[in-house]
Design an enzyme around this catalytic site. Structure first.
Site, PDB file in Angstrom:
ATOM      1  N   GLU A   1       0.867  -1.067  -0.163  1.00 19.09           N
ATOM      2  CA  GLU A   1       0.004  -0.182  -0.100  1.00 19.09           C
ATOM      3  C   GLU A   1       0.851   1.154   0.062  1.00 19.09           C
ATOM      4  O   GLU A   1       1.974   1.304   0.737  1.00 19.09           O
ATOM      5  CB  GLU A   1      -0.904   0.088   1.100  1.00 19.09           C
ATOM      6  CG  GLU A   1      -1.861   1.522   1.348  1.00 19.09           C
ATOM      7  CD  GLU A   1      -2.887   1.296   2.070  1.00 19.09           C
ATOM      8  OE1 GLU A   1      -3.076   0.473   3.051  1.00 19.09           O
ATOM      9  OE2 GLU A   1      -3.922   2.043   1.801  1.00 19.09           O
TER      10      GLU A   1
ATOM     11  N   CYS B   1      -6.791   1.095   2.526  1.00 21.49           N
ATOM     12  CA  CYS B   1      -7.921   2.118   2.454  1.00 21.49           C
ATOM     13  C   CYS B   1      -7.691   3.001   1.468  1.00 21.49           C
ATOM     14  O   CYS B   1      -8.502   3.716   0.909  1.00 21.49           O
ATOM     15  CB  CYS B   1      -7.897   3.176   3.906  1.00 21.49           C
ATOM     16  SG  CYS B   1      -8.358   1.896   5.357  1.00 21.49           S
TER      17      CYS B   1
ATOM     18  N   ASN C   1     -12.106  -3.055  -0.045  1.00 30.26           N
ATOM     19  CA  ASN C   1     -11.117  -3.350   0.899  1.00 30.26           C
ATOM     20  C   ASN C   1     -11.747  -3.458   2.291  1.00 30.26           C
ATOM     21  O   ASN C   1     -12.491  -2.108   2.555  1.00 30.26           O
ATOM     22  CB  ASN C   1      -9.998  -2.331   0.848  1.00 30.26           C
ATOM     23  CG  ASN C   1      -9.238  -2.237   2.097  1.00 30.26           C
ATOM     24  OD1 ASN C   1      -8.409  -3.100   2.212  1.00 30.26           O
ATOM     25  ND2 ASN C   1      -9.258  -1.270   2.692  1.00 30.26           N
ATOM     26  N   GLU C   2     -11.776  -4.081   3.243  1.00 33.40           N
ATOM     27  CA  GLU C   2     -12.193  -3.921   4.539  1.00 33.40           C
ATOM     28  C   GLU C   2     -13.584  -3.312   4.630  1.00 33.40           C
ATOM     29  O   GLU C   2     -13.779  -2.125   5.213  1.00 33.40           O
ATOM     30  CB  GLU C   2     -11.209  -3.581   5.789  1.00 33.40           C
ATOM     31  CG  GLU C   2     -10.614  -2.367   5.582  1.00 33.40           C
ATOM     32  CD  GLU C   2      -9.343  -2.150   6.771  1.00 33.40           C
ATOM     33  OE1 GLU C   2      -9.539  -1.525   7.283  1.00 33.40           O
ATOM     34  OE2 GLU C   2      -8.801  -3.241   7.051  1.00 33.40           O
TER      35      GLU C   2
HETATM   36  O1  AHR Z   1      -2.566  -1.491   6.390  1.00 32.43           O
HETATM   37  C1  AHR Z   1      -2.818  -0.170   6.797  1.00 32.43           C
HETATM   38  C2  AHR Z   1      -4.307  -0.079   6.687  1.00 32.43           C
HETATM   39  O2  AHR Z   1      -5.117  -1.090   7.462  1.00 32.43           O
HETATM   40  C3  AHR Z   1      -5.058  -0.387   5.369  1.00 32.43           C
HETATM   41  O3  AHR Z   1      -5.038   0.698   4.613  1.00 32.43           O
HETATM   42  C4  AHR Z   1      -6.359  -1.003   5.692  1.00 32.43           C
HETATM   43  O4  AHR Z   1      -6.833  -1.517   4.915  1.00 32.43           O
HETATM   44  C5  AHR Z   1      -6.227  -1.201   7.243  1.00 32.43           C
HETATM   45  O5  AHR Z   1      -7.267  -0.524   7.899  1.00 32.43           O
END
Ligand code: AHR
Length: 780
Positions: A27, A230, A354-355
């Site tokens: 990321e 995120c 994503n989550e």
């Molecule tokens: O890995 C850091 C963050 O943690 C990522 O962006 C997110 O998916 C999670 O909350």
């Protein structure tokens, strides 16, 4: 004398395939891409930095005068213009119109740039002369302002053209800088002022930093998930907005035509490391690409594309698959070929979301899933199960995956080392016939050896359950030591150095010796398991108004075992104040109260702390936590917290809620206005005498016995397996508090040795990991 523990492997029997189990999570946070893996050395090369990305950013950000002072606009002399840009996506450029000689300086992403003696650097720019054929001198300089490499570029032509020169550094310097000098009487427009080491990873132009990428390559990852976290879903819905969600089509094509954007982690991203480069990197790393796309829903700001307007978003997903895998006659396959890769990338997986939290995502996911399934039935589709290990969104994700037939479910959790030990058997009870787990983000909240060791013990559980867990990656992967958004991270770097944390060494060991199949094995004569945490969930009860103003009423604590009832009068709790309201000695109690939020102030909500021993050990019921979206149970153990379960819920101002928390043994249930909200067991931390798994590697025809010892005493055992030979040990150990730093990057003890003579008495050191490679004797 007490008999030694015995381990016996059943050679020749293959069980679950291990597939692509261990991989990487990338990321662009902590400046992991720009100022990190992406080898560009110039910060703000295209003068596109803006306040929208970060407070204090402006078009001349990161540029200086020769005397070190920040570069400023000077009417008619130094300007950032937008009249005739190279491309509408890259609207700003620098206009220099000077009578005297004038120099500008860029120090990169740190206190300076790193230049190595005899190494070559590729400087390039786009230029457009407004008078004559101006000459621009390019200098690499050291911190004492000495020139250690230089070249000259002549700008000619009637329009924007790209110019390039290779500069060799005569010295190695840590805090150098790039100086660009315009001669007297120069009138020129310049843009995309760029400096890359010529030696990038695999020599790619617009490529990756060699040292960082080689560290990744040395791990042997089976996949890489990108471009985030995120980062992908936090943003506006319009793809041409500066702060839009991550839209992959913005990230391809010539770099000078890519729009630079606000990164949701609070800085600018050039998108120079875009989807083509990610696929290319995966290919170079010999790893499977796992792109993740947004589903038209931003849970952080509750922005959702109307379902009837989802078409272009779904098309993005379909086009991405064509971009990666389509033949060169397809529309997106042609674009890939034009970028230099006619052959397909053979992408197998795609993640949607994503989550994610909230029904809005799952309502949209269905449409993506159907369209991808219909057009590309062989692509494995990854659904999302929220940011926590259990609770309403976690269940919603799994339910959606089962209903839609998603191949994988992306689970995320960042927990305490104790949680990883307590939940070692988490996946034992999962259904091997349903969707598989993609543990897409996990870490045990620090970069010490103890964290890495507990992760190693957990990974033994993941691979023992390889029939249910298909993919797993530690997160996040990279951190620039000068820009930290998030910790812990697996690999840290500055401009010249990169080092792996203890967590990195664990990941690398498990990746390198992943194997292709689990095999059956037996553990006998094992010592007793050890109980680490205290047995009782009893303790003090406190309340905290974490940034809120809360009126509470009828606060009652009933200790069922002791038969004691405590009543607290109504009251108000404000801001960060913490107040003790009672105690339950036993672990069989109920807490009841009514509360109301008054005023607009609201940070992390209203918190009930229970089973409170001290500041480092307690449980919390958080009502209206993070962005007033959560109702969750959190467990703090030895100073590290873990969300045990979460449900989405928002507190309304002025509304009274009746709340109940029940604790029985270690089972916790909560109710709001009679409705069940949380239900979870706070599992005891039990330490097993050894964490073990055995695998076969079809490619090397070797067996690996993997052993993790989290105890402070060595574990000695006898390997009872006959007919194995060439036993070699790979061992890592350390003290729990050990961690690596940029100046001391390898604190752990790591060794490899021959074990052929000692099958009867093999020792896994205290706080240690031992992997044994071996071959079956021929004829077995
Ligand atoms: O890995 C850091 C963050 O943690 C990522 O962006 C997110 O998916 C999670 O909350």
């Amino acid at each position: 004398m007490k008999e030694l523990p015995v381990i016996d492997l059943e050679l020749g029997k293959k069980e679950a395939p291990l597939g692509d189990l261990y991989g990487l999570f990338f990321e662009d946070l902590n400046h992991a891409a720009d100022g990190g893996l992406y080898a560009e050395m110039v910060q703000n090369r295209s003068f596109e930095f803006s306040e929208i990305d970060k407070e204090g950013y402006h078009p001349l950000y990161a540029w200086f005068n020769e005397d070190g002072s920040p570069l400023k606009f000077i009417p008619l002399t130094i300007r950032v213009l937008m009249d005739t840009p190279i491309h509408p996506n890259n609207p700003h450029y620098l206009k220099i119109n000077t009578k005297q000689s004038l120099a500008i300086v860029n120090k990169g992403f740190h206190n300076g740039m790193y230049f190595e003696r005899n190494k070559k650097y590729r400087f390039s720019l786009f230029g457009k002369p407004d008078c004559g054929n101006p000459k621009i001198s390019i200098e690499l300089r050291d911190a004492n302002h000495q020139t250690i490499g230089n070249e000259v570029i002549t700008i000619d032509g009637d329009n924007w053209n790209r110019f390039e020169t290779i500069i060799t550094s005569r010295e190695t310097v840590e805090n150098g800088y790039l100086l660009i000098r315009f001669d007297e009487n120069t009138d020129v427009a310049v843009d995309m002022l760029s400096l890359f080491p010529v030696e990038t990873y695999k020599g790619r132009i617009n490529g990756c930093r060699k040292d960082i990428a080689e560290l990744l390559e040395s791990m042997n990852p089976k996949f890489m998930r990108f471009p985030g976290g995120c980062l992908i879903h936090d943003g506006s819905l319009n793809s041409s907005d500066r702060d839009s969600m991550y839209r992959w089509k913005n990230t391809i094509g010539p770099v000078e035509t890519r729009p630079t954007r606000g990164n949701s982690w609070g800085y600018n991203q050039t998108l120079g490391l875009g989807f083509f480069e990610y696929f290319q990197l995966c290919e170079d790393l010999k790893t499977e690409p796992i792109p993740v796309l947004p589903a038209g829903f931003d849970p952080h700001h509750q922005r959702a594309v109307p379902i009837e307007e989802l078409g272009p978003w779904i098309q993005d997903a379909l086009d991405l698959i064509e971009f990666a895998n389509g033949d060169i006659n397809s529309k997106w396959g042609t674009i890939r070929a034009e970028m230099g890769h006619p052959k397909p990338f053979h992408m197998k997986y795609i993640g949607i979301g994503n989550e994610e939290v909230g029904q809005a995502f799952f309502d949209r996911y269905v449409y993506f899933h159907k369209a991808i399934r219909e057009k590309y039935p062989d692509i494995q589709i990854i659904n999302s199960a929220g940011p926590f290990a259990a609770g309403s969104e976690y269940e919603r994700g799994w339910q959606s995956a089962r209903q839609n037939g998603s191949e994988l479910v992306d689970e995320h959790y960042y927990q305490s080392p104790d949680w990883f030990l307590a939940n070692h058997h988490r996946y034992d009870s999962y259904d091997s016939n349903g969707p598989k787990v993609f543990l897409g983000e996990y870490a045990s909240k620090d970069n010490k050896w103890w964290n890495a060791l507990t992760e190693a013990s957990y990974m033994i559980g993941l691979e023992r359950n390889a029939d249910k867990v298909a993919l797993a990656c530690y997160a996040p992967m990279l951190a620039n030591i000068d820009f930290v958004n998030w910790k812990p991270d697996m690999i840290w770097f500055n401009q010249s150095k990169v080092y792996g944390t203890p967590n990195y060494y664990v990941q690398k060991l498990f990746m390198k010796y992943q194997g292709t199949h689990t095999i059956p094995f037996q553990l006998n004569n094992l010592p007793e398991k050890q109980l680490k945490s205290k047995k009782s969930s009893g303790g003090d009860i406190l309340i905290k108004g974490d940034g809120a103003i809360i009126e509470y009423d009828d606060f009652t604590i009933i200790d069922h075992s002791a038969g004691i009832e405590q009543h607290v009068k109504s009251g108000v709790i404000e801001d960060m104040s913490l107040a003790k309201v009672g105690i339950s000695e036993s672990d069989n109690y109920t807490i009841k109260f009514t509360f109301k939020k008054t005023g607009e102030k609201w940070d992390k909500g209203f918190k009930i702390l229970f089973g409170y021993e001290d500041n480092d050990n307690y449980l919390t019921w958080a009502l209206g936590g993070w962005q007033n979206q959560d109702c969750l149970i959190d467990c703090m153990r030895e100073g590290a917290s873990s969300v045990l379960t979460q449900s989405i819920w928002a507190v309304e101002t002025g509304v009274a809620y009746h709340c109940e928390l029940h604790v029985k043994n270690r089972f916790i249930t909560t109710y709001i206005n009679g409705q069940l909200f949380n239900e979870i067991e706070d599992k005891l931390t039990i330490i097993e005498p050894i964490y073990a798994n055995a695998v076969y590697d079809q490619k090397t025809d070797e067996y690996y016995l993997k052993l993790v010892n989290v105890q402070d005493i060595p574990f000695t055992f006898r390997l009872a397996t006959d007919r194995v030979e060439k036993l070699r040990a790979i061992e890592i150990s350390g003290l729990p508090e050990m961690s690596n730093t940029i100046d001391n990057p390898s604190t752990l003890e790591q060794k490899e040795y021959d074990l052929s003579e000692t099958k009867d008495d093999i020792t896994v050191p205290a706080y240690g990991i031992l992997f044994i490679r071996m071959n079956a004797c021929k004829g077995t």
